[in-house]
Design a protein around this motif. Structure first.
Motif, PDB file in Angstrom:
ATOM      1  N   GLY A 150      40.905  50.959  36.952  1.00 21.50           N
ATOM      2  CA  GLY A 150      40.291  52.054  36.052  1.00 21.50           C
ATOM      3  C   GLY A 150      38.885  51.773  35.685  1.00 21.50           C
ATOM      4  N   ARG A 151      38.528  50.364  35.722  1.00 18.64           N
ATOM      5  CA  ARG A 151      37.192  49.983  35.629  1.00 18.64           C
ATOM      6  C   ARG A 151      36.372  49.795  36.496  1.00 18.64           C
ATOM      7  NH1 ARG A 151      38.333  44.805  31.388  1.00 18.64           N
ATOM      8  NH2 ARG A 151      39.791  45.654  29.936  1.00 18.64           N
ATOM      9  N   GLN A 152      35.141  49.726  36.254  1.00 14.89           N
ATOM     10  CA  GLN A 152      33.934  49.283  37.254  1.00 14.89           C
ATOM     11  C   GLN A 152      34.095  47.673  37.490  1.00 14.89           C
ATOM     12  OE1 GLN A 152      30.372  51.190  35.741  1.00 14.89           O
ATOM     13  NE2 GLN A 152      30.413  52.135  37.953  1.00 14.89           N
ATOM     14  N   ALA A 153      34.014  47.307  38.508  1.00  9.72           N
ATOM     15  CA  ALA A 153      34.154  45.767  38.654  1.00  9.72           C
ATOM     16  C   ALA A 153      32.559  45.264  39.100  1.00  9.72           C
ATOM     17  CB  ALA A 153      34.839  45.529  39.976  1.00  9.72           C
ATOM     18  N   VAL A 154      32.230  44.016  38.934  1.00  9.88           N
ATOM     19  CA  VAL A 154      31.278  43.245  39.335  1.00  9.88           C
ATOM     20  C   VAL A 154      31.691  42.470  40.233  1.00  9.88           C
ATOM     21  CG1 VAL A 154      30.126  43.013  36.938  1.00  9.88           C
ATOM     22  CG2 VAL A 154      31.793  41.337  37.645  1.00  9.88           C
TER      23      VAL A 154
END
Ligand SMILES: [Zn+2]
Length: 338
Positions: A150-154
């Motif tokens: 549920g997080r944005q990834a790099v």
């Protein structure tokens, strides 16, 4: 220059985050002289991908400052933000080769998990924590990482792959951290042989930011390759960046330019001349009535060029000699321009 010599292509690559000061003027003038003295071309590229800090107004101001200083460039001013498509192609190549992996750690998590403090490189004021490899092998794809957490990834580049072997996703999954990362060795034309162990300098570094915007290192490597840049002269605060860019060039099968890292300009107390240093921006000096030739003369003297001569940047191209550039930081007494 014989017709068979490859043409030198240098570049000026300012970030539009403020006015240029005398330290920038020195780096850009030396880069310009180095390319022009070889009969080469000079490109101007604005590194405007840092959307938190980059401002359009600074781009115009930088062009104004460089023009006042007497520098010119071949072709139009390039904005890095206008070439995101080709940077994405380079990123796809790294993804396909298994050289990058998704990471969902926050900056704070990286800071708190960071292991031992890194070495200091002389002249290097970096305080970047070492990424401990938390997300290595955790996720198959960026989309999967984002769906699960549920997080944005790099996307981070796997520094352990520095030895030059293309690594499979399976070998990334088996990795545990930046232990055993190889040092990046390269030759700097001014400072001699360099060996920088990225395991001590940030570890696996980000090549694609949250939301998909390319990170600085990848954008620079792609832009230099696309433009056929053959030499990069810049401040030695970027030596660690150079190590990262070399790894990316090798991973992407791109040639590396000739590197020349000049020690930075320091104030009389030995501190790095920063943008906040009042009174030393080119704009302020210009508004105070200073002639650009005074700045040119100061840079020339600091670069070992005949101090007695005067002239514009263009008139002094022939005086430039890379072998006379000092290897030590240059101190600047602001009163020299008072
Ligand atoms: Zn992570």
């Amino acid at each position: 220059m014989s017709s068979t010599s490859p043409t030198v292509v240098g570049r000026l690559a300012p970030s539009p985050t403020g006015r240029l000061h005398l330290g920038h003027a020195r780096s850009f003038l030396l880069a310009w002289w180095s390319a022009r003295a070889a009969g080469g071309r000079v490109l101007l590229r604005i590194e405007d991908l840092d959307q938190e800090r980059a401002r359009e107004q600074w781009t115009a101001a930088i062009v104004e400052d460089l023009t006042w200083l007497g520098l010119d460039w071949d072709g139009a001013v390039e904005l890095q933000s206008e070439h995101l498509d080709t940077v994405d192609l380079a990123l796809e190549q790294l993804v396909g080769a298994g050289r990058v992996y998704p990471c969902v750690c926050t900056r704070r998590e990286v800071r708190e998990a960071a292991s031992a403090p890194h070495d200091e490189v002389p002249g290097q004021a970096s305080i970047e924590p070492v990424y401990p490899g938390t997300c290595r092998g955790r996720f198959g794809t960026r989309a999967e990482a984002e769906a699960i957490t549920g997080r944005q990834a790099v996307l981070r580049f796997l520094v352990e792959g520095a030895a030059g072997t293309a690594r499979s996703q399976a070998s990334i999954a088996g990795s545990t951290g930046p232990v055993g990362a190889t040092a990046v060795d390269f030759h700097d034309e001014l400072q001699g042989p360099q060996s920088i162990d990225l395991a001590l300098h940030g570890g696996d570094f980000v090549v694609s930011r949250k939301g998909g915007l390319p990170a600085y290192q990848l954008a620079v490597v792609e832009a230099d390759a696309r433009a056929g840049v053959t030499e990069v002269l810049r401040g030695d605060d970027l030596l660690v960046s150079t190590a990262r860019q070399l790894l990316l060039q090798r991973a992407l099968g791109l040639p590396s330019p000739r590197w020349l890292h000049v020690p930075l300009v320091q104030d009389p107390e030995g501190e790095r001349l920063a943008k906040r240093t009042g009174g030393l921006s080119l704009a302020e000096l210009r508004e105070a009535g200073l002639e650009p030739e005074r700045v040119v003369a100061w840079v020339a003297a600091s670069a070992g060029m005949s101090p007695g001569r005067r002239g514009t940047a263009a008139e002094r191209i022939g005086d430039f000699d890379v072998d006379r550039l000092p290897r030590e930081p240059v101190r600047l007494d602001p009163r020299a321009f008072g």
